[in-house]
Design a protein around this motif. Structure first.
Motif, PDB file in Angstrom:
ATOM      1  N   PRO A   1       0.832  -1.075  -0.161  1.00 44.56           N
ATOM      2  CA  PRO A   1      -0.173  -0.056   0.060  1.00 44.56           C
ATOM      3  C   PRO A   1       0.831   1.213   0.029  1.00 44.56           C
ATOM      4  CG  PRO A   1      -1.063  -1.577   1.615  1.00 44.56           C
ATOM      5  CD  PRO A   1       0.472  -2.207   1.217  1.00 44.56           C
ATOM      6  N   GLU A   2       1.981   1.179   0.751  1.00 46.59           N
ATOM      7  CA  GLU A   2       2.812   2.343   0.725  1.00 46.59           C
ATOM      8  C   GLU A   2       3.530   2.678  -0.697  1.00 46.59           C
ATOM      9  OE1 GLU A   2       3.184  -0.100   2.731  1.00 46.59           O
ATOM     10  OE2 GLU A   2       2.209   0.514   4.623  1.00 46.59           O
ATOM     11  N   GLU A   3       3.797   1.664  -1.472  1.00 46.81           N
ATOM     12  CA  GLU A   3       4.349   1.924  -2.511  1.00 46.81           C
ATOM     13  C   GLU A   3       3.465   2.394  -3.669  1.00 46.81           C
ATOM     14  OE1 GLU A   3       7.960  -1.548  -2.974  1.00 46.81           O
ATOM     15  OE2 GLU A   3       5.612  -2.143  -3.048  1.00 46.81           O
ATOM     16  N   ARG A   4       2.041   1.982  -3.569  1.00 52.20           N
ATOM     17  CA  ARG A   4       1.151   2.289  -4.424  1.00 52.20           C
ATOM     18  C   ARG A   4       0.642   3.812  -4.157  1.00 52.20           C
ATOM     19  NH1 ARG A   4      -1.318  -2.814  -3.537  1.00 52.20           N
ATOM     20  NH2 ARG A   4      -2.784  -1.772  -2.079  1.00 52.20           N
TER      21      ARG A   4
ATOM     22  N   ARG B   1     -15.139   1.673  -1.274  1.00 54.12           N
ATOM     23  CA  ARG B   1     -14.504   2.882  -1.379  1.00 54.12           C
ATOM     24  C   ARG B   1     -13.646   2.721  -2.776  1.00 54.12           C
ATOM     25  NH1 ARG B   1      -9.617   4.441   2.618  1.00 54.12           N
ATOM     26  NH2 ARG B   1      -8.551   2.440   2.966  1.00 54.12           N
ATOM     27  N   THR B   2     -13.459   3.999  -3.413  1.00 53.23           N
ATOM     28  CA  THR B   2     -12.694   3.771  -4.629  1.00 53.23           C
ATOM     29  C   THR B   2     -11.296   4.758  -4.256  1.00 53.23           C
ATOM     30  OG1 THR B   2     -14.575   3.902  -5.837  1.00 53.23           O
ATOM     31  CG2 THR B   2     -12.466   4.545  -6.939  1.00 53.23           C
ATOM     32  N   LEU B   3     -10.228   3.890  -4.553  1.00 55.88           N
ATOM     33  CA  LEU B   3      -9.063   4.564  -4.735  1.00 55.88           C
ATOM     34  C   LEU B   3      -8.216   4.384  -6.040  1.00 55.88           C
ATOM     35  CD1 LEU B   3      -7.614   2.267  -1.389  1.00 55.88           C
ATOM     36  CD2 LEU B   3      -8.661   4.180  -1.437  1.00 55.88           C
ATOM     37  N   PHE B   4      -7.067   5.144  -6.232  1.00 56.75           N
ATOM     38  CA  PHE B   4      -6.543   5.295  -7.542  1.00 56.75           C
ATOM     39  C   PHE B   4      -5.270   4.623  -7.567  1.00 56.75           C
ATOM     40  CE2 PHE B   4      -9.904   8.396  -7.848  1.00 56.75           C
ATOM     41  CZ  PHE B   4     -10.218   8.287  -9.101  1.00 56.75           C
ATOM     42  N   LYS B   5      -4.777   3.732  -8.280  1.00 57.08           N
ATOM     43  CA  LYS B   5      -3.475   3.301  -8.612  1.00 57.08           C
ATOM     44  C   LYS B   5      -2.893   3.856  -9.769  1.00 57.08           C
ATOM     45  CE  LYS B   5      -5.182  -0.931 -10.777  1.00 57.08           C
ATOM     46  NZ  LYS B   5      -5.272  -2.414 -10.786  1.00 57.08           N
ATOM     47  N   ALA B   6      -1.478   3.329 -10.130  1.00 60.78           N
ATOM     48  CA  ALA B   6      -0.710   3.828 -11.069  1.00 60.78           C
ATOM     49  C   ALA B   6      -0.983   2.919 -12.182  1.00 60.78           C
ATOM     50  CB  ALA B   6       0.508   4.146 -11.007  1.00 60.78           C
TER      51      ALA B   6
ATOM     52  N   GLU C   1       3.428   5.893  -5.584  1.00 60.58           N
ATOM     53  CA  GLU C   1       3.298   6.090  -7.080  1.00 60.58           C
ATOM     54  C   GLU C   1       2.265   6.948  -7.491  1.00 60.58           C
ATOM     55  OE1 GLU C   1       4.027   2.591 -10.070  1.00 60.58           O
ATOM     56  OE2 GLU C   1       2.526   2.153  -8.905  1.00 60.58           O
ATOM     57  N   VAL C   2       1.008   7.020  -6.698  1.00 62.48           N
ATOM     58  CA  VAL C   2       0.030   7.886  -7.022  1.00 62.48           C
ATOM     59  C   VAL C   2       0.344   9.360  -6.635  1.00 62.48           C
ATOM     60  CG1 VAL C   2      -2.368   8.643  -6.289  1.00 62.48           C
ATOM     61  CG2 VAL C   2      -1.725   6.296  -6.824  1.00 62.48           C
ATOM     62  N   ALA C   3       1.025   9.459  -5.590  1.00 63.45           N
ATOM     63  CA  ALA C   3       1.650  10.862  -5.241  1.00 63.45           C
ATOM     64  C   ALA C   3       2.579  11.465  -6.238  1.00 63.45           C
ATOM     65  CB  ALA C   3       2.465  10.833  -3.688  1.00 63.45           C
TER      66      ALA C   3
END
Length: 352
Positions: free
Chosen positions: A15-18, A122-127, A21-23
């Motif tokens: 989760p931290e890596e994702r 809930r909706t999250l975003f990934k790269a 990446e999004v940040a």
């Protein structure tokens, strides 16, 4: 003996890596907004919109262009494979935001219901990785073959000319009528056209080339679709942004129909976007979502569905043939009845 191949899975990211990446994508997006402060930057955005309309959000298109300024058609690797294309060796994937729905679970891994007994999601975003067509090659092409140059060259200034797509004017006019506006040709100088909310009319300069008149009509219809004519005071207050929105929509609608309006649209948008880099940045950023929404709405009524029209024409032809055959059968039946009646009636001579 056939051997089974297995696809190597990429290591799962934490989760931290994702999140990191999004940040990073957010940072890239903020930096990329600056690329739109020029006419060329906005032109690239619009060109990508024509090619990818409905596939990506405005933010994702800005991200794509920041990483690949000449991008025109963007898809994932698997989708390119399905279309008979492979990613060229050494190509680096473009990164975009992709939504991901997750379900809240308890320590045992079971979904946690909300107060109504429904799963909490809930909706999250990934790269997500995607590639432009320039990063691909046909499956039957040699790897060393060079990619095609997809960047068009434009000579800006003047009025749009060229072949007008069939029925585009009529479809735009019908869209305007759907909002309660009439469309006519007349004298509008010094402007190329105008929309008059008080009388619910759109007037286009009659002396302009047909292609230019069509683009101007798309511009005026865009003003109506975007809601610019609903509050004239609001329009005057934000005229620069609204003119950019209307012309951007016109460029997209014309482009999807096969009419290149860059000759007119790009300098027009550049002139209205602002006098400073910060003004242009704010104008184009604010316009993005409205442009795509309005373009989709107009394209829904102006894009020709060739397959649907062919199917409709075939149905009409079949119906016409059925009616003709039915009329012929009824006429033949009437003739037979008339002949039987003549034979059975005394004193009447039946003739062939």
């Amino acid at each position: 003996m056939a051997t089974k191949t297995t696809r190597r899975r990429s290591p799962r990211k934490s989760p931290e890596e994702r999140a990191a990446e999004v940040a990073a994508l957010h940072d890239l997006l903020n930096d990329a907004i600056g690329s739109l402060v020029s006419a060329d930057g906005w032109r690239a955005m619009l060109r990508a919109t024509v090619a990818n309309l409905g596939r990506y959000s405005a933010n994702n298109m800005i991200l794509i262009l920041a990483q690949c300024p000449h991008a025109t058609q963007v898809r994932g690797a698997r989708e390119w494979n399905d279309r008979g294309r492979l990613i060229r060796k050494g190509e680096k994937a473009l990164r975009i935001f992709a939504p991901m729905t997750v379900t809240k679970k308890d320590k045992d891994g079971k979904p946690v219901p909300d107060e109504h007994g429904q799963e909490q999601r809930r909706t999250l975003f990934k790269a997500a990785p995607v590639f432009d067509i320039s990063q691909t090659r046909p499956m039957n092409e040699d790897e060393e073959a060079q990619p095609e140059d997809t960047e068009p060259g434009y000579q800006l200034g003047g009025k749009t000319t060229g072949e007008v797509p069939a029925e585009l004017w009529e479809r735009l006019e019908r869209h305007a009528k759907g909002h309660g506006y009439t469309v006519s040709l007349g004298v509008t100088t010094p402007a190329d056209g105008f929309t008059r909310p008080a009388t619910r009319e759109v007037v286009i300069q009659a002396s302009d080339p047909e292609a230019h008149r069509t683009v101007v009509l798309a511009h005026e219809v865009a003003h109506i679709e975007c809601g610019h004519v609903a509050d004239i005071e609001e329009y005057r207050k934000h005229r620069g942004r609204m003119e950019c929105e209307a012309e951007s929509v016109a460029f997209i609608v014309a482009g999807v129909a096969g009419l290149d309006a860059a000759l007119t649209s790009v300098p027009y948008i550049a002139a209205w976007a602002g006098k400073t880099a910060e003004e242009v940045r704010e104008t184009l950023t604010a316009a993005s979502e409205t442009v795509i929404r309005a373009a989709k709405a107009i394209l829904a009524t102006t894009t020709v569905d060739v397959e649907a029209e062919a199917e409709h024409a075939a149905e009409e032809a079949a119906q016409a043939a059925y009616q003709a055959e039915r009329a012929e059968m009824m006429a033949a039946e009437q003739q037979r009845k008339a002949a039987r009646s003549a034979v059975s009636t005394p004193g009447v001579l039946a003739t062939a």
